[in-house]
Write a protein that holds these residues in place. Structure first.
Motif, PDB file in Angstrom:
ATOM      1  N   SER A 109       0.830  -1.213   0.000  1.00 22.10           N
ATOM      2  CA  SER A 109       0.000   0.000   0.000  1.00 22.10           C
ATOM      3  C   SER A 109       0.863   1.262   0.000  1.00 22.10           C
ATOM      4  CB  SER A 109      -0.971  -0.009   1.177  1.00 22.10           C
ATOM      5  OG  SER A 109      -0.271   0.178   2.384  1.00 22.10           O
ATOM      6  N   ARG A 110       2.089   1.137   0.521  1.00 24.81           N
ATOM      7  CA  ARG A 110       2.996   2.312   0.455  1.00 24.81           C
ATOM      8  C   ARG A 110       3.407   2.581  -0.985  1.00 24.81           C
ATOM      9  NH1 ARG A 110       6.650   0.492   5.629  1.00 24.81           N
ATOM     10  NH2 ARG A 110       4.853   0.369   7.022  1.00 24.81           N
ATOM     11  N   ILE A 111       3.628   1.508  -1.734  1.00 20.88           N
ATOM     12  CA  ILE A 111       3.943   1.672  -3.155  1.00 20.88           C
ATOM     13  C   ILE A 111       2.716   2.243  -3.869  1.00 20.88           C
ATOM     14  CG2 ILE A 111       4.603   0.478  -5.285  1.00 20.88           C
ATOM     15  CD1 ILE A 111       5.976  -1.645  -3.484  1.00 20.88           C
ATOM     16  N   GLY A 112       1.551   1.757  -3.468  1.00 13.82           N
ATOM     17  CA  GLY A 112       0.302   2.238  -4.062  1.00 13.82           C
ATOM     18  C   GLY A 112       0.103   3.730  -3.840  1.00 13.82           C
TER      19      GLY A 112
ATOM     20  N   LYS B 222       0.816 -16.618  -9.798  1.00 12.54           N
ATOM     21  CA  LYS B 222       0.723 -15.371 -10.569  1.00 12.54           C
ATOM     22  C   LYS B 222       1.174 -14.187  -9.706  1.00 12.54           C
ATOM     23  CE  LYS B 222      -0.924 -12.878 -14.144  1.00 12.54           C
ATOM     24  NZ  LYS B 222      -1.857 -11.864 -13.764  1.00 12.54           N
ATOM     25  N   LEU B 223       0.695 -14.161  -8.477  1.00 17.25           N
ATOM     26  CA  LEU B 223       1.068 -13.057  -7.588  1.00 17.25           C
ATOM     27  C   LEU B 223       2.583 -13.024  -7.386  1.00 17.25           C
ATOM     28  CD1 LEU B 223       0.225 -10.725  -5.634  1.00 17.25           C
ATOM     29  CD2 LEU B 223       0.571 -12.401  -3.825  1.00 17.25           C
ATOM     30  N   GLN B 224       3.152 -14.185  -7.140  1.00 13.68           N
ATOM     31  CA  GLN B 224       4.599 -14.219  -6.908  1.00 13.68           C
ATOM     32  C   GLN B 224       5.368 -13.726  -8.137  1.00 13.68           C
ATOM     33  OE1 GLN B 224       5.932 -17.814  -4.466  1.00 13.68           O
ATOM     34  NE2 GLN B 224       3.795 -18.258  -4.765  1.00 13.68           N
ATOM     35  N   ALA B 225       4.903 -14.118  -9.325  1.00 16.33           N
ATOM     36  CA  ALA B 225       5.555 -13.664 -10.552  1.00 16.33           C
ATOM     37  C   ALA B 225       5.409 -12.143 -10.705  1.00 16.33           C
ATOM     38  CB  ALA B 225       4.956 -14.386 -11.759  1.00 16.33           C
ATOM     39  N   GLU B 226       4.222 -11.633 -10.388  1.00  8.92           N
ATOM     40  CA  GLU B 226       3.983 -10.187 -10.500  1.00  8.92           C
ATOM     41  C   GLU B 226       4.854  -9.399  -9.522  1.00  8.92           C
ATOM     42  OE1 GLU B 226       2.390  -8.632 -12.691  1.00  8.92           O
ATOM     43  OE2 GLU B 226       0.978 -10.041 -13.571  1.00  8.92           O
ATOM     44  N   THR B 227       5.033  -9.942  -8.314  1.00  9.07           N
ATOM     45  CA  THR B 227       5.810  -9.192  -7.324  1.00  9.07           C
ATOM     46  C   THR B 227       7.305  -9.192  -7.672  1.00  9.07           C
ATOM     47  OG1 THR B 227       6.010 -11.115  -5.837  1.00  9.07           O
ATOM     48  CG2 THR B 227       4.170  -9.608  -5.443  1.00  9.07           C
ATOM     49  N   VAL B 228       7.764 -10.232  -8.362  1.00 10.15           N
ATOM     50  CA  VAL B 228       9.155 -10.231  -8.851  1.00 10.15           C
ATOM     51  C   VAL B 228       9.316  -9.107  -9.878  1.00 10.15           C
ATOM     52  CG1 VAL B 228      10.848 -11.535 -10.208  1.00 10.15           C
ATOM     53  CG2 VAL B 228       9.578 -12.676  -8.372  1.00 10.15           C
ATOM     54  N   LYS B 229       8.306  -8.972 -10.756  1.00 10.74           N
ATOM     55  CA  LYS B 229       8.344  -7.892 -11.762  1.00 10.74           C
ATOM     56  C   LYS B 229       8.236  -6.523 -11.088  1.00 10.74           C
ATOM     57  CE  LYS B 229       5.794 -10.606 -15.118  1.00 10.74           C
ATOM     58  NZ  LYS B 229       4.479 -10.641 -15.789  1.00 10.74           N
ATOM     59  N   LEU B 230       7.418  -6.466 -10.029  1.00  9.08           N
ATOM     60  CA  LEU B 230       7.257  -5.207  -9.288  1.00  9.08           C
ATOM     61  C   LEU B 230       8.583  -4.765  -8.679  1.00  9.08           C
ATOM     62  CD1 LEU B 230       5.219  -3.074  -8.028  1.00  9.08           C
ATOM     63  CD2 LEU B 230       5.138  -4.586  -6.033  1.00  9.08           C
ATOM     64  N   ALA B 231       9.295  -5.728  -8.091  1.00  6.64           N
ATOM     65  CA  ALA B 231      10.587  -5.412  -7.469  1.00  6.64           C
ATOM     66  C   ALA B 231      11.578  -4.921  -8.528  1.00  6.64           C
ATOM     67  CB  ALA B 231      11.130  -6.633  -6.739  1.00  6.64           C
ATOM     68  N   ALA B 232      11.552  -5.542  -9.705  1.00  8.91           N
ATOM     69  CA  ALA B 232      12.440  -5.114 -10.797  1.00  8.91           C
ATOM     70  C   ALA B 232      12.039  -3.717 -11.278  1.00  8.91           C
ATOM     71  CB  ALA B 232      12.372  -6.118 -11.945  1.00  8.91           C
ATOM     72  N   ALA B 233      10.735  -3.498 -11.392  1.00  8.12           N
ATOM     73  CA  ALA B 233      10.238  -2.186 -11.845  1.00  8.12           C
ATOM     74  C   ALA B 233      10.634  -1.089 -10.856  1.00  8.12           C
ATOM     75  CB  ALA B 233       8.721  -2.233 -12.005  1.00  8.12           C
ATOM     76  N   ALA B 234      10.529  -1.396  -9.567  1.00  8.50           N
ATOM     77  CA  ALA B 234      10.859  -0.399  -8.547  1.00  8.50           C
ATOM     78  C   ALA B 234      12.334  -0.022  -8.626  1.00  8.50           C
ATOM     79  CB  ALA B 234      10.521  -0.934  -7.159  1.00  8.50           C
TER      80      ALA B 234
ATOM     81  N   THR C 136       7.053   3.262 -14.794  1.00  7.22           N
ATOM     82  CA  THR C 136       7.297   1.810 -14.803  1.00  7.22           C
ATOM     83  C   THR C 136       6.729   1.181 -13.537  1.00  7.22           C
ATOM     84  OG1 THR C 136       9.334   2.252 -16.024  1.00  7.22           O
ATOM     85  CG2 THR C 136       9.126   0.072 -15.033  1.00  7.22           C
ATOM     86  N   LEU C 137       6.950   1.870 -12.417  1.00 13.60           N
ATOM     87  CA  LEU C 137       6.444   1.369 -11.137  1.00 13.60           C
ATOM     88  C   LEU C 137       4.920   1.335 -11.135  1.00 13.60           C
ATOM     89  CD1 LEU C 137       7.168   0.468  -8.228  1.00 13.60           C
ATOM     90  CD2 LEU C 137       6.924   2.851  -7.532  1.00 13.60           C
ATOM     91  N   LYS C 138       4.307   2.410 -11.659  1.00 17.45           N
ATOM     92  CA  LYS C 138       2.836   2.483 -11.717  1.00 17.45           C
ATOM     93  C   LYS C 138       2.254   1.293 -12.478  1.00 17.45           C
ATOM     94  CE  LYS C 138       1.998   7.473 -11.527  1.00 17.45           C
ATOM     95  NZ  LYS C 138       1.655   8.680 -12.305  1.00 17.45           N
ATOM     96  N   ALA C 139       2.861   0.985 -13.629  1.00 15.09           N
ATOM     97  CA  ALA C 139       2.363  -0.118 -14.457  1.00 15.09           C
ATOM     98  C   ALA C 139       2.463  -1.444 -13.699  1.00 15.09           C
ATOM     99  CB  ALA C 139       3.142  -0.179 -15.768  1.00 15.09           C
ATOM    100  N   ALA C 140       3.618  -1.661 -13.070  1.00 16.04           N
ATOM    101  CA  ALA C 140       3.818  -2.919 -12.337  1.00 16.04           C
ATOM    102  C   ALA C 140       2.910  -2.987 -11.117  1.00 16.04           C
ATOM    103  CB  ALA C 140       5.281  -3.064 -11.925  1.00 16.04           C
ATOM    104  N   PHE C 141       2.707  -1.842 -10.477  1.00 15.72           N
ATOM    105  CA  PHE C 141       1.794  -1.821  -9.329  1.00 15.72           C
ATOM    106  C   PHE C 141       0.393  -2.213  -9.773  1.00 15.72           C
ATOM    107  CE2 PHE C 141      -1.501   0.297  -6.848  1.00 15.72           C
ATOM    108  CZ  PHE C 141      -1.243  -0.219  -5.590  1.00 15.72           C
TER     109      PHE C 141
END
Lengths: 148, 148
Positions: B46-49, B107-119, B126-131
């Motif tokens: 939610s902080r990223i959000g 799926k969630l785990q895969a998305e959060t790996v992408k989120l960490a890379a985006a951040a 880039t972060l917004k899209a991954a979020f």
């Protein structure tokens, strides 16, 4: 001039209302956050303890995974002890003796890093020793800062 | 022969009594564990959000740290959904449609790996899209498997 003083006062009041726990929407979230992080850590730590104490068969791979999670989780709870977040089992002393509390939390983090390294050796005696030191660090902080 | 059959039955009964949740001392611990892991993950997510939605100033370093914690935490809750751990807000469908539930958690785990890379790119768009993608993954699973 009076208006400026009023404005400055209002700004100061606003700052006072935004303590170190500002990253949490409300104090209850900070309390729940630290309790959650400590609970997750405790679950994985107790699995290592079961192996160290011979109550569960030694599984080197599982122990290494548990220890990595313990070391990761050990970094988190402290942000949940910001100003204005008194409550739960936390003794008020935490907010009165912050340097001492930080010493304990730093110690725990250092111990869990050693625990993770010990678990990676795959040697049960090495793991036992590191488990003992880490458990001692948990207990010292609980004795000083955790109520019932 | 009868003795052997009795023994085999006893062994089978013992296995049945040791479900996937065996790593938890009791079902309540499994429920508390998954809720704790999801809560810690949710706080950092939610902080990223807040940054993605312009409700908090973008702090690239903090976002990267939060995203790493989210990705780490996203691995944990699923072990807490073993056999015999129904309860909390979890719908019974979780235990009836395990393949579908696993699809969501993978799926969630895969998305959060992408989120960490985006951040780590330090780029807010880039972060917004991954979020957005990650939040969609949370929502899809909650819609299907979380009750009130």
């Amino acid at each position: 001039m009076k208006k400026l003083a009023t404005l400055a006062f209002a700004a100061a009041a606003l700052c006072a209302a935004v303590p170190a726990s500002a990253q949490f929407a409300k104090p209850e979230d900070a309390i729940k956050y630290r309790q959650s992080a400590l609970f997750v850590m405790g679950q994985h730590f107790s699995r290592i303890g079961a192996m160290a104490n011979g109550k569960a068969p030694f599984d080197a791979k599982a122990a290494a995974e548990d220890a990595d999670i313990v070391a990761d989780m050990a970094k988190l709870p402290w942000a949940g002890f910001g100003a204005g977040t008194e409550g739960g089992k936390a003794k008020p002393e935490i907010w009165k003796e912050q340097a001492k509390f930080k010493e304990h939390s730093d110690k725990l983090q250092a111990e869990t890093v050693k625990l993770a390294a010990a678990a990676k050796t795959g040697n049960l005696d090495t793991l036992k020793a590191a488990f003992g030191s880490t458990a001692g660090s948990c207990k010292a902080c609980h004795d000083a800062f955790r109520g019932r």
